[in-house]
Motif scaffolding. Structure first.
Motif, PDB file in Angstrom:
ATOM      1  N   GLY A 187      48.896  21.224  48.682  1.00 29.42           N
ATOM      2  CA  GLY A 187      48.093  22.286  48.084  1.00 29.42           C
ATOM      3  C   GLY A 187      47.780  23.432  49.015  1.00 29.42           C
ATOM      4  N   TYR A 188      47.497  24.570  48.381  1.00 28.67           N
ATOM      5  CA  TYR A 188      47.015  25.761  49.069  1.00 28.67           C
ATOM      6  C   TYR A 188      45.740  26.232  48.383  1.00 28.67           C
ATOM      7  CZ  TYR A 188      51.635  26.441  51.265  1.00 28.67           C
ATOM      8  OH  TYR A 188      52.794  26.297  51.988  1.00 28.67           O
ATOM      9  N   ILE A 189      44.902  26.907  49.147  1.00 25.76           N
ATOM     10  CA  ILE A 189      43.732  27.561  48.574  1.00 25.76           C
ATOM     11  C   ILE A 189      43.771  29.039  48.933  1.00 25.76           C
ATOM     12  CG2 ILE A 189      42.297  26.863  50.562  1.00 25.76           C
ATOM     13  CD1 ILE A 189      39.885  26.928  48.626  1.00 25.76           C
ATOM     14  N   VAL A 190      43.612  29.884  47.925  1.00 28.45           N
ATOM     15  CA  VAL A 190      43.459  31.315  48.151  1.00 28.45           C
ATOM     16  C   VAL A 190      41.964  31.577  48.288  1.00 28.45           C
ATOM     17  CG1 VAL A 190      43.808  33.639  47.230  1.00 28.45           C
ATOM     18  CG2 VAL A 190      45.536  31.877  46.842  1.00 28.45           C
ATOM     19  N   LYS A 191      41.530  31.883  49.502  1.00 23.96           N
ATOM     20  CA  LYS A 191      40.115  32.146  49.768  1.00 23.96           C
ATOM     21  C   LYS A 191      39.839  33.616  49.484  1.00 23.96           C
ATOM     22  CE  LYS A 191      39.050  28.369  52.889  1.00 23.96           C
ATOM     23  NZ  LYS A 191      38.385  27.978  54.140  1.00 23.96           N
ATOM     24  N   ALA A 192      39.136  33.852  48.417  1.00 22.14           N
ATOM     25  CA  ALA A 192      39.004  35.209  47.891  1.00 22.14           C
ATOM     26  C   ALA A 192      38.012  36.052  48.667  1.00 22.14           C
ATOM     27  CB  ALA A 192      38.571  35.146  46.433  1.00 22.14           C
ATOM     28  N   TYR A 193      38.373  37.317  48.875  1.00 22.65           N
ATOM     29  CA  TYR A 193      37.416  38.309  49.355  1.00 22.65           C
ATOM     30  C   TYR A 193      37.242  39.443  48.354  1.00 22.65           C
ATOM     31  CZ  TYR A 193      41.757  40.479  51.148  1.00 22.65           C
ATOM     32  OH  TYR A 193      43.021  40.994  51.279  1.00 22.65           O
ATOM     33  N   SER A 194      38.046  39.435  47.287  1.00 24.75           N
ATOM     34  CA  SER A 194      37.916  40.417  46.215  1.00 24.75           C
ATOM     35  C   SER A 194      38.342  39.761  44.904  1.00 24.75           C
ATOM     36  CB  SER A 194      38.795  41.637  46.496  1.00 24.75           C
ATOM     37  OG  SER A 194      38.843  42.500  45.369  1.00 24.75           O
ATOM     38  N   ILE A 195      37.487  39.861  43.874  1.00 20.89           N
ATOM     39  CA  ILE A 195      37.790  39.300  42.561  1.00 20.89           C
ATOM     40  C   ILE A 195      37.399  40.330  41.502  1.00 20.89           C
ATOM     41  CG2 ILE A 195      37.422  37.402  40.943  1.00 20.89           C
ATOM     42  CD1 ILE A 195      36.532  35.667  43.272  1.00 20.89           C
ATOM     43  N   GLU A 196      38.363  40.723  40.684  1.00 15.75           N
ATOM     44  CA  GLU A 196      38.094  41.736  39.656  1.00 15.75           C
ATOM     45  C   GLU A 196      38.247  41.146  38.259  1.00 15.75           C
ATOM     46  OE1 GLU A 196      40.284  45.438  37.547  1.00 15.75           O
ATOM     47  OE2 GLU A 196      40.446  45.405  39.735  1.00 15.75           O
ATOM     48  N   PHE A 197      37.261  41.441  37.402  1.00 14.73           N
ATOM     49  CA  PHE A 197      37.287  41.016  36.006  1.00 14.73           C
ATOM     50  C   PHE A 197      37.563  42.232  35.132  1.00 14.73           C
ATOM     51  CE2 PHE A 197      34.982  37.855  38.298  1.00 14.73           C
ATOM     52  CZ  PHE A 197      35.300  36.651  37.683  1.00 14.73           C
ATOM     53  N   TRP A 198      38.567  42.119  34.277  1.00 13.09           N
ATOM     54  CA  TRP A 198      39.041  43.222  33.437  1.00 13.09           C
ATOM     55  C   TRP A 198      38.993  42.801  31.975  1.00 13.09           C
ATOM     56  CZ3 TRP A 198      42.955  43.694  29.863  1.00 13.09           C
ATOM     57  CH2 TRP A 198      43.475  44.960  29.590  1.00 13.09           C
ATOM     58  N   GLN A 199      38.300  43.595  31.178  1.00 11.08           N
ATOM     59  CA  GLN A 199      38.250  43.368  29.736  1.00 11.08           C
ATOM     60  C   GLN A 199      38.863  44.575  29.041  1.00 11.08           C
ATOM     61  OE1 GLN A 199      36.769  40.676  27.584  1.00 11.08           O
ATOM     62  NE2 GLN A 199      38.203  41.833  26.307  1.00 11.08           N
ATOM     63  N   GLY A 200      39.933  44.340  28.264  1.00 10.48           N
ATOM     64  CA  GLY A 200      40.566  45.435  27.549  1.00 10.48           C
ATOM     65  C   GLY A 200      39.620  46.050  26.521  1.00 10.48           C
ATOM     66  N   ARG A 201      39.666  47.367  26.413  1.00  8.82           N
ATOM     67  CA  ARG A 201      38.826  48.091  25.456  1.00  8.82           C
ATOM     68  C   ARG A 201      39.678  49.109  24.703  1.00  8.82           C
ATOM     69  NH1 ARG A 201      33.346  48.080  26.153  1.00  8.82           N
ATOM     70  NH2 ARG A 201      33.404  48.847  24.006  1.00  8.82           N
ATOM     71  N   SER A 202      39.139  49.578  23.591  1.00  3.11           N
ATOM     72  CA  SER A 202      39.841  50.539  22.760  1.00  3.11           C
ATOM     73  C   SER A 202      40.084  51.847  23.516  1.00  3.11           C
ATOM     74  CB  SER A 202      39.020  50.812  21.495  1.00  3.11           C
ATOM     75  OG  SER A 202      39.728  51.646  20.598  1.00  3.11           O
ATOM     76  N   ASN A 203      41.200  52.500  23.186  1.00  3.76           N
ATOM     77  CA  ASN A 203      41.567  53.798  23.774  1.00  3.76           C
ATOM     78  C   ASN A 203      41.740  53.722  25.288  1.00  3.76           C
ATOM     79  OD1 ASN A 203      41.398  55.054  21.193  1.00  3.76           O
ATOM     80  ND2 ASN A 203      39.158  55.156  21.433  1.00  3.76           N
ATOM     81  N   ARG A 204      42.079  52.546  25.790  1.00  5.38           N
ATOM     82  CA  ARG A 204      42.306  52.328  27.220  1.00  5.38           C
ATOM     83  C   ARG A 204      41.063  52.587  28.085  1.00  5.38           C
ATOM     84  NH1 ARG A 204      45.968  50.288  24.916  1.00  5.38           N
ATOM     85  NH2 ARG A 204      48.157  50.240  25.551  1.00  5.38           N
ATOM     86  N   MET A 205      39.891  52.528  27.458  1.00 10.41           N
ATOM     87  CA  MET A 205      38.641  52.692  28.201  1.00 10.41           C
ATOM     88  C   MET A 205      38.147  51.309  28.632  1.00 10.41           C
ATOM     89  SD  MET A 205      38.347  55.924  28.294  1.00 10.41           S
ATOM     90  CE  MET A 205      36.660  56.269  28.781  1.00 10.41           C
TER      91      MET A 205
END
Length: 212
Positions: free
Chosen positions: A174-192
């Motif tokens: 196994g490997y672990i990716v130790k995160a220093y940046s995590i982004e959450f993206w939710q799609g919205r209408s009109n690409r907003m």
């Protein structure tokens, strides 16, 4: 065939606000993962893993997430594979989860290291016996003369370990990716789209909203 430039979808299934976010990105991730599983998303644990080779050429492929720890994301593979060699060369990696059924993605950047041999042993023994044999039979990423060569390796190993416990190969774990940046993206209408990025600052996580 329809012109590729004409293919587009409007994202209308959800929204993401700062007040919705847990202060801990791993708790937020686990919440979204549960919702992806509950929504019966296809292969909810599938994630794109990006690495770079010795000449800094990027490379990516799909792996399966197997655990989320307090500081990172765990998957298992052949240490001698192309990705294993790349991670040995440069211990940086990125992950990208995409759940189209929920119009969501999560992007992770971090450093990477092997998990303990104990953790690799425990997970290996939890796998189906056929998958254990496959880890031995396949010299992952190496050229094959034919598929028959791979099937012959597998058959020989079946006989070798008949009625025996199959040990974990030294070249697999196994490997672990130790995160220093995590982004959450939710799609919205009109690409907003709604985008929130957690960035590790000392022992705290700073949350920034990003333009879509």
């Amino acid at each position: 065939m329809k012109h590729l430039a004409d293919i587009r979808n409007d994202y209308t299934k959800g929204s993401l606000n700062r007040d919705d976010l847990d202060l801990n990105p791993f708790k937020q991730f686990n919440k979204w993962m549960k919702e992806a599983i509950d929504a019966q998303c296809n292969e909810p644990t599938a994630v794109t893993l990006a690495t770079v080779d010795e000449v800094n050429m990027p490379n990516c492929r799909i792996v399966l997430l197997k655990d989320v720890c307090d500081d990172g994301f765990v998957f298992f593979t052949n240490y001698n594979s192309t990705k294993g060699q790349e991670m040995r060369h440069k211990a940086n990696a990125a992950l990208n989860f995409f759940w189209p059924e929920l119009e969501r993605q999560v992007r992770v950047r971090g450093t990477i290291e092997k998990v303990s041999s104990h953790k690799s042993d425990a997970y290996f023994q939890s796998r189906p016996r056929e998958s254990q044999l496959g880890a031995w039979a396949s010299n992952q990423s190496e050229p094959l003369e034919s598929k028959a060569e791979l099937l012959s390796n597998y058959s020989e190993l079946e006989q070798k370990y008949q009625d025996k416990k199959i040990p974990r190969p030294d070249h697999w774990g196994g490997y672990i990716v130790k995160a220093y940046s995590i982004e959450f993206w939710q799609g919205r209408s009109n690409r907003m789209h709604d985008r929130f990025q957690y960035v590790q600052k000392a022992e705290k996580w700073e949350i920034n909203q990003l333009a879509p």
